[in-house]
Design a protein around this motif. Structure first.
Motif, PDB file in Angstrom:
ATOM      1  N   UNK A 136     121.659  19.820   4.808  1.00 35.30           N
ATOM      2  CA  UNK A 136     123.065  19.832   4.379  1.00 35.30           C
ATOM      3  C   UNK A 136     123.071  19.710   2.865  1.00 35.30           C
ATOM      4  N   UNK A 137     123.543  20.764   2.195  1.00 33.09           N
ATOM      5  CA  UNK A 137     123.490  20.769   0.730  1.00 33.09           C
ATOM      6  C   UNK A 137     124.888  20.962   0.158  1.00 33.09           C
ATOM      7  N   UNK A 138     124.956  20.790  -1.160  1.00 32.78           N
ATOM      8  CA  UNK A 138     126.232  20.960  -1.856  1.00 32.78           C
ATOM      9  C   UNK A 138     126.750  22.390  -1.710  1.00 32.78           C
ATOM     10  N   UNK A 139     125.855  23.354  -1.476  1.00 36.22           N
ATOM     11  CA  UNK A 139     126.302  24.748  -1.313  1.00 36.22           C
ATOM     12  C   UNK A 139     126.278  25.187   0.153  1.00 36.22           C
ATOM     13  N   UNK A 140     126.416  24.217   1.059  1.00 40.46           N
ATOM     14  CA  UNK A 140     126.477  24.546   2.483  1.00 40.46           C
ATOM     15  C   UNK A 140     125.124  24.402   3.147  1.00 40.46           C
ATOM     16  N   UNK A 141     125.048  24.776   4.437  1.00 37.18           N
ATOM     17  CA  UNK A 141     123.793  24.600   5.163  1.00 37.18           C
ATOM     18  C   UNK A 141     122.694  25.524   4.635  1.00 37.18           C
ATOM     19  N   UNK A 142     121.491  24.974   4.502  1.00 40.81           N
ATOM     20  CA  UNK A 142     120.343  25.764   4.082  1.00 40.81           C
ATOM     21  C   UNK A 142     119.316  25.710   5.207  1.00 40.81           C
ATOM     22  N   UNK A 143     118.849  26.883   5.611  1.00 41.46           N
ATOM     23  CA  UNK A 143     117.911  26.920   6.736  1.00 41.46           C
ATOM     24  C   UNK A 143     116.511  26.563   6.256  1.00 41.46           C
ATOM     25  N   UNK A 144     115.896  25.619   6.953  1.00 41.03           N
ATOM     26  CA  UNK A 144     114.507  25.243   6.646  1.00 41.03           C
ATOM     27  C   UNK A 144     113.539  26.046   7.491  1.00 41.03           C
ATOM     28  N   UNK A 145     113.875  26.127   8.766  1.00 41.57           N
ATOM     29  CA  UNK A 145     112.948  26.755   9.692  1.00 41.57           C
ATOM     30  C   UNK A 145     113.644  27.080  11.001  1.00 41.57           C
ATOM     31  N   UNK A 146     113.142  28.101  11.683  1.00 45.08           N
ATOM     32  CA  UNK A 146     113.633  28.396  13.026  1.00 45.08           C
ATOM     33  C   UNK A 146     112.444  28.285  13.970  1.00 45.08           C
ATOM     34  N   UNK A 147     112.526  27.297  14.851  1.00 42.44           N
ATOM     35  CA  UNK A 147     111.415  27.003  15.745  1.00 42.44           C
ATOM     36  C   UNK A 147     111.577  27.756  17.069  1.00 42.44           C
ATOM     37  N   UNK A 148     110.493  28.423  17.505  1.00 39.69           N
ATOM     38  CA  UNK A 148     110.602  29.225  18.726  1.00 39.69           C
ATOM     39  C   UNK A 148     110.199  28.473  19.995  1.00 39.69           C
ATOM     40  N   UNK A 149     109.577  27.309  19.843  1.00 38.57           N
ATOM     41  CA  UNK A 149     109.292  26.466  21.021  1.00 38.57           C
ATOM     42  C   UNK A 149     109.803  25.058  20.747  1.00 38.57           C
ATOM     43  N   UNK A 150     111.111  24.923  20.523  1.00 34.17           N
ATOM     44  CA  UNK A 150     111.624  23.606  20.141  1.00 34.17           C
ATOM     45  C   UNK A 150     111.472  22.607  21.293  1.00 34.17           C
ATOM     46  N   UNK A 151     111.095  21.389  20.954  1.00 35.64           N
ATOM     47  CA  UNK A 151     110.900  20.347  21.960  1.00 35.64           C
ATOM     48  C   UNK A 151     112.233  19.880  22.529  1.00 35.64           C
TER      49      UNK A 151
END
Ligand SMILES: Nc1ncnc2c1ncn2[C@@H]1O[C@H](COP(=O)(O)OP(=O)(O)OP(=O)(O)O)[C@@H](O)[C@H]1O
Ligand SMILES: [Mg+2]
Length: 290
Positions: free
Chosen positions: A251-266
Motif C-alpha cells: 500500500x503506497x502513496x500512489x496506490x497499490x503496487x504489485x510485489x508478486x503474483x504467486x501461482x501456488x499460494x498457500x
C-alpha cells in the motif's frame, strides 16, 4: 469427479485442506507426487504413469508445484493438458509466474502499479543502478530468495553499492527496487479464484522489521480491500493467466503496487486470517469447468 492434487508433500496444510474440500463435495481425490510421474509421449497418445500405474479417468488437477521443481512439475501439468484434463493452473501460466523478471514485465505492460525495479546482468555500473531505483534507501533482493530471506533494506548509497558489488562477485543475481517506506512493514495478499477475490489479508512485520513475511515473525489479519486494490489484484491475476493466484501488494502513496503474483499460494495463512473455506472455492471452480 476424479480430482488429482499434484503435491510433493501430502502432509502440507494446503494439500490436506484440498483433499477435505473435494471429499466434502463427494469427489474422488488423490494426491499425486508430480516428481514421481513418468511421462510417455507418442503419436496422439499422451500418458502419465505413477508408481507403475497408468493415470487415467482424471477430470481435473490442482497443481501445487514448488519452485524447486518447476521444470518437471510443469511438464507433468502440460501432459495432463494434452490428455484434455482441466487444470486450475495452466502450465504456461505456471512457467510465467516463476520468472520474476518476465512477471514484472507482464504486470508493467498491463498498466499495474509496481515498485520501480532494476534488473541487471551483473552490471559494473552500480552507481547508476542505485540511481535508477530512485537512490537510497533501496531494497536489494536475491532473485532466488523466498520467505523474506535475501531481501535487504539498504539505507545508504555507499552501502547499496557495496552490497550490489558483493552479490555480483558471487554471481548471485539480484534486483534493486525502490523502497516503499509508507507500506510500514506490511503487505497485503489477495487470494483469487476464477476471477473473484475469495479472501484478503494484511501481513504486518514484527516491530522494527520491514518484511511482513509470516516466516519472519509477521502476523496476518483479515482486511477489506479498497476498490482500487481489488481491481489491481484481479487485473494482475488475469495478466498472468492464473485461475488461482495470491497477489501480493504494497500500500503506497500512489496506490497499490504489485510485489508478486504467486501461482501456488498457500491456504493456511489466508484461511486462518479470514475464516473462509478457500479450498471449497477451489473445488467449486473445478466443478464449473469440467
Ligand atoms: N520495495 C519494497 N518496499 C518496501 N517493502 C518491501 C519491498 N519489497 C519487499 N518488501 C517487504 O519485504 C517482504 C518480502 O519481500 P518479497 O515478498 O519480495 O520477497 P520474499 O517473500 O522473500 O519472496 P517471495 O514472495 O517470492 O517468496 C514483503 O512481503 C514486504 O513486506
Ligand atoms: Mg513475499
Amino acid at each position: 469427479m476424479n480430482i488429482k492434487i499434484l503435491s510433493a508433500n501430502a502432509n502440507l496444510y494446503s494439500t490436506q485442506r484440498l483433499v477435505e474440500a473435494a471429499k466434502a463435495r463427494n469427489h474422488d481425490v488423490e494426491i499425486i507426487n508430480h516428481a514421481k510421474c513418468d511421462i510417455v509421449i507418442e503419436k496422439k497418445n499422451p500418458v502419465i504413469y505413477y508408481k507403475g500405474h497408468k493415470l487415467d479417468h482424471t477430470d481435473a488437477i490442482i497443481p501445487r508445484i514448488g519452485a524447486s521443481v518447476t521444470f518437471y512439475g510443469t511438464a507433468v501439468v502440460r501432459q495432463f493438458e494434452m490428455m484434455r484434463v482441466f487444470t486450475t493452473t495452466e502450465s504456461q501460466a505456471l512457467v510465467r509466474s516463476r520468472d520474476k523478471l518476465r512477471s514484472l514485465q507482464i504486470l508493467s505492460r498491463a498498466g499495474l502499479g509496481l515498485p520501480k525495479t532494476v534488473f541487471t546482468n551483473y552490471s559494473k555500473n552500480v552507481k547508476e543502478i542505485v540511481d535508477q531505483a530512485g537512490g537510497a534507501p533501496v531494497i536489494i533482493k536475491l532473485l532466488e530468495g523466498t520467505q523474506g530471506i535475501g531481501v535487504i533494506l539498504v539505507e545508504t548509497r555507499k552501502a547499496a553499492e557495496s552490497v550490489i558489488e558483493a552479490f555480483n562477485n558471487l554471481q548471485a543475481r539480484v534486483i534493486v527496487q525502490e523502497f516503499i517506506k509508507e507500506a510500514g512493514g506490511a503487505d497485503i495478499r489477495a487470494f483469487i479464484v476464477d476471477g473473484q477475490i475469495v479472501g484478503a489479508m494484511k501481513r504486518q512485520g514484527k516491530d522494527g522489521e520491514f518484511r511482513s513475511n509470516l516466516h519472519r515473525g509477521g502476523t496476518a489479519s483479515v482486511i477489506k480491500l479498497t476498490d482500487e486494490e481489488e481491481t489491481a489484484a484481479l487485473k494482475a491475476a488475469k495478466a498472468m493467466g492464473l485461475g488461482i493466484a495470491g497477489v501480493d501488494m504494497l500500500q503506497s502513496a500512489r496506490g497499490p503496487l504489485i510485489l508478486e503474483v504467486n501461482s501456488s499460494p498457500g491456504l493456511e495463512g489466508i484461511e486462518q486470517a479470514t475464516g473462509k473455506d478457500i479450498a471449497n472455492s477451489i473445488i467449486k471452480y473445478i466443478e464449473r469447468n469440467v
